[in-house]
Enzyme design. Structure first.
Site, PDB file in Angstrom:
ATOM      1  N   VAL A 181      50.081  33.799  38.214  1.00 50.82           N
ATOM      2  CA  VAL A 181      50.007  33.757  36.750  1.00 50.82           C
ATOM      3  C   VAL A 181      48.531  33.753  36.387  1.00 50.82           C
ATOM      4  O   VAL A 181      47.788  32.854  36.795  1.00 50.82           O
ATOM      5  CB  VAL A 181      50.678  32.478  36.188  1.00 50.82           C
ATOM      6  CG1 VAL A 181      50.558  32.453  34.670  1.00 50.82           C
ATOM      7  CG2 VAL A 181      52.129  32.394  36.631  1.00 50.82           C
ATOM      8  N   HIS A 185      36.474  37.239  33.368  1.00 52.89           N
ATOM      9  CA  HIS A 185      37.081  36.816  34.630  1.00 52.89           C
ATOM     10  C   HIS A 185      38.503  37.351  34.777  1.00 52.89           C
ATOM     11  O   HIS A 185      38.918  37.774  35.854  1.00 52.89           O
ATOM     12  CB  HIS A 185      37.079  35.281  34.682  1.00 52.89           C
ATOM     13  CG  HIS A 185      37.408  34.714  36.021  1.00 52.89           C
ATOM     14  ND1 HIS A 185      38.677  34.334  36.377  1.00 52.89           N
ATOM     15  CD2 HIS A 185      36.632  34.477  37.104  1.00 52.89           C
ATOM     16  CE1 HIS A 185      38.668  33.884  37.617  1.00 52.89           C
ATOM     17  NE2 HIS A 185      37.446  33.950  38.072  1.00 52.89           N
ATOM     18  N   ILE A 245      46.105  33.934  33.104  1.00 50.83           N
ATOM     19  CA  ILE A 245      46.077  33.867  31.632  1.00 50.83           C
ATOM     20  C   ILE A 245      44.687  34.262  31.156  1.00 50.83           C
ATOM     21  O   ILE A 245      43.678  33.757  31.671  1.00 50.83           O
ATOM     22  CB  ILE A 245      46.401  32.434  31.138  1.00 50.83           C
ATOM     23  CG1 ILE A 245      47.706  31.909  31.756  1.00 50.83           C
ATOM     24  CG2 ILE A 245      46.451  32.399  29.608  1.00 50.83           C
ATOM     25  CD1 ILE A 245      48.964  32.548  31.272  1.00 50.83           C
ATOM     26  N   THR A 274      36.396  34.951  28.921  1.00 49.91           N
ATOM     27  CA  THR A 274      35.362  35.653  29.704  1.00 49.91           C
ATOM     28  C   THR A 274      35.999  36.852  30.412  1.00 49.91           C
ATOM     29  O   THR A 274      37.231  36.965  30.476  1.00 49.91           O
ATOM     30  CB  THR A 274      34.767  34.720  30.782  1.00 49.91           C
ATOM     31  OG1 THR A 274      35.771  34.509  31.801  1.00 49.91           O
ATOM     32  CG2 THR A 274      34.350  33.378  30.192  1.00 49.91           C
ATOM     33  N   ARG A 329      58.481  34.912  30.580  1.00 47.15           N
ATOM     34  CA  ARG A 329      58.798  35.856  31.666  1.00 47.15           C
ATOM     35  C   ARG A 329      59.104  35.153  32.980  1.00 47.15           C
ATOM     36  O   ARG A 329      59.295  35.799  34.005  1.00 47.15           O
ATOM     37  CB  ARG A 329      57.607  36.806  31.864  1.00 47.15           C
ATOM     38  CG  ARG A 329      57.418  37.764  30.711  1.00 47.15           C
ATOM     39  CD  ARG A 329      56.001  38.317  30.629  1.00 47.15           C
ATOM     40  NE  ARG A 329      55.882  39.353  29.594  1.00 47.15           N
ATOM     41  CZ  ARG A 329      55.831  39.122  28.290  1.00 47.15           C
ATOM     42  NH1 ARG A 329      55.886  37.885  27.828  1.00 47.15           N
ATOM     43  NH2 ARG A 329      55.729  40.123  27.423  1.00 47.15           N
ATOM     44  N   PHE A 368      55.511  43.060  42.921  1.00 44.71           N
ATOM     45  CA  PHE A 368      54.394  42.607  42.075  1.00 44.71           C
ATOM     46  C   PHE A 368      54.920  41.614  41.042  1.00 44.71           C
ATOM     47  O   PHE A 368      55.360  41.993  39.963  1.00 44.71           O
ATOM     48  CB  PHE A 368      53.752  43.818  41.391  1.00 44.71           C
ATOM     49  CG  PHE A 368      52.466  43.499  40.675  1.00 44.71           C
ATOM     50  CD1 PHE A 368      51.297  43.313  41.386  1.00 44.71           C
ATOM     51  CD2 PHE A 368      52.433  43.396  39.307  1.00 44.71           C
ATOM     52  CE1 PHE A 368      50.101  43.022  40.729  1.00 44.71           C
ATOM     53  CE2 PHE A 368      51.248  43.099  38.638  1.00 44.71           C
ATOM     54  CZ  PHE A 368      50.082  42.912  39.350  1.00 44.71           C
TER      55      PHE A 368
HETATM   56  C1  DLZ Z   1      39.232  30.762  38.888  1.00 45.95           C
HETATM   57  C2  DLZ Z   1      40.577  31.121  38.340  1.00 45.95           C
HETATM   58  C3  DLZ Z   1      40.809  31.154  36.944  1.00 45.95           C
HETATM   59  C4  DLZ Z   1      39.731  30.849  35.956  1.00 45.95           C
HETATM   60  N1  DLZ Z   1      42.007  31.439  36.445  1.00 45.95           N
HETATM   61  C5  DLZ Z   1      43.035  31.717  37.293  1.00 45.95           C
HETATM   62  C6  DLZ Z   1      44.323  32.029  36.781  1.00 45.95           C
HETATM   63  O1  DLZ Z   1      44.604  32.039  35.571  1.00 45.95           O
HETATM   64  N2  DLZ Z   1      45.310  32.306  37.687  1.00 45.95           N
HETATM   65  C7  DLZ Z   1      45.092  32.305  39.042  1.00 45.95           C
HETATM   66  O2  DLZ Z   1      46.028  32.582  39.799  1.00 45.95           O
HETATM   67  N3  DLZ Z   1      43.878  32.006  39.544  1.00 45.95           N
HETATM   68  C8  DLZ Z   1      42.851  31.695  38.715  1.00 45.95           C
HETATM   69  N4  DLZ Z   1      41.618  31.399  39.210  1.00 45.95           N
HETATM   70  C9  DLZ Z   1      41.446  31.291  40.693  1.00 45.95           C
HETATM   71  C10 DLZ Z   1      41.163  32.612  41.423  1.00 45.95           C
HETATM   72  O3  DLZ Z   1      42.339  33.388  41.557  1.00 45.95           O
HETATM   73  C11 DLZ Z   1      40.633  32.300  42.840  1.00 45.95           C
HETATM   74  O4  DLZ Z   1      41.536  31.441  43.505  1.00 45.95           O
HETATM   75  C12 DLZ Z   1      39.271  31.653  42.815  1.00 45.95           C
HETATM   76  O5  DLZ Z   1      38.355  32.462  42.120  1.00 45.95           O
HETATM   77  C13 DLZ Z   1      38.742  31.374  44.248  1.00 45.95           C
HETATM   78  O6  DLZ Z   1      38.660  32.592  45.010  1.00 45.95           O
END
Ligand code: DLZ
Length: 168
Positions: free
Chosen positions: A78, A86, A80, A84, A125, A111
């Site tokens: 998941v 990211h 969200i 940023t 979902r 997926f």
């Molecule tokens: C860092 C991060 C952030 C901000 N948000 C999510 C998210 O919404 N869902 C998710 O599965 N993982 C998130 N992560 C973690 C990254 O997937 C990853 O585990 C880290 O950047 C370390 O590699």
């Protein structure tokens, strides 16, 4: 992206071994997705083994390892959208990574990664009570359908037939 055409259930998955790789962010939603994979696998007679990874970005490398030992893999996560870029980097990396695993190994990858603007969209979902969609179950149905079609392409078995009624 939404609309009709979700994979149908009711397929025969007897003896099929599925690895479910589950990221750990957004616990409640993830629990719903994992439960959906178990429901769909049980209904089809397939088995699932669940493995956790820290975040969605780690899904492809674990999926790659699982592809060596399982008939199919379902990746669940998941992501969200925040404020940023990211979101785009993680979503894009996961999608590309999982696609590469599927194509290079020939092992179907379901997926089940939700990429949503809000937590409410993801909850809707997640196959939870009150959700309108069940993406964990759909991912299992998708790999079972893909396995059937891959077997048919290889000359054994009957292909998956989607809502179109099959080849014309
Ligand atoms: C860092 C991060 C952030 C901000 N948000 C999510 C998210 O919404 N869902 C998710 O599965 N993982 C998130 N992560 C973690 C990254 O997937 C990853 O585990 C880290 O950047 C370390 O590699």
């Amino acid at each position: 992206m939404s609309g009709s055409g979700a994979p149908r259930g009711g397929q025969d998955g007897a003896g099929v071994r599925i690895a479910v790789i589950a990221a750990s962010w957004h616990r409640t939603i993830m629990d719903g997705l994992i439960a959906g994979t178990r429901r769909a696998a049980d209904a089809a007679g397939a088995s699932v083994e669940v493995f956790s990874v820290p975040g969605s970005f780690e899904l492809p490398v674990a999926a790659r390892r699982a592809a060596d030992r399982f008939d199919a893999v379902v990746a669940l996560g998941v992501i969200i959208r925040g404020g940023t870029p990211h979101f785009e980097y993680v979503s894009g990396g996961v999608t590309y990574g999982l696609t590469e695993v599927a194509v290079t190994t020939g092992v179907p990858i379901g997926f089940g990664v939700l990429t949503c603007d809000t937590e409410e969209q993801a909850l809707d979902r997640a196959g939870l009570p009150g959700s309108s969609e069940d993406k964990g179950a759909e991912a299992v149905d998708a790999v079972l359908g893909t396995l059937a079609t891959l077997s048919a392409i290889s000359g054994t078995g009957t292909p998956y037939v989607g809502f179109t009624g099959g080849p014309r």
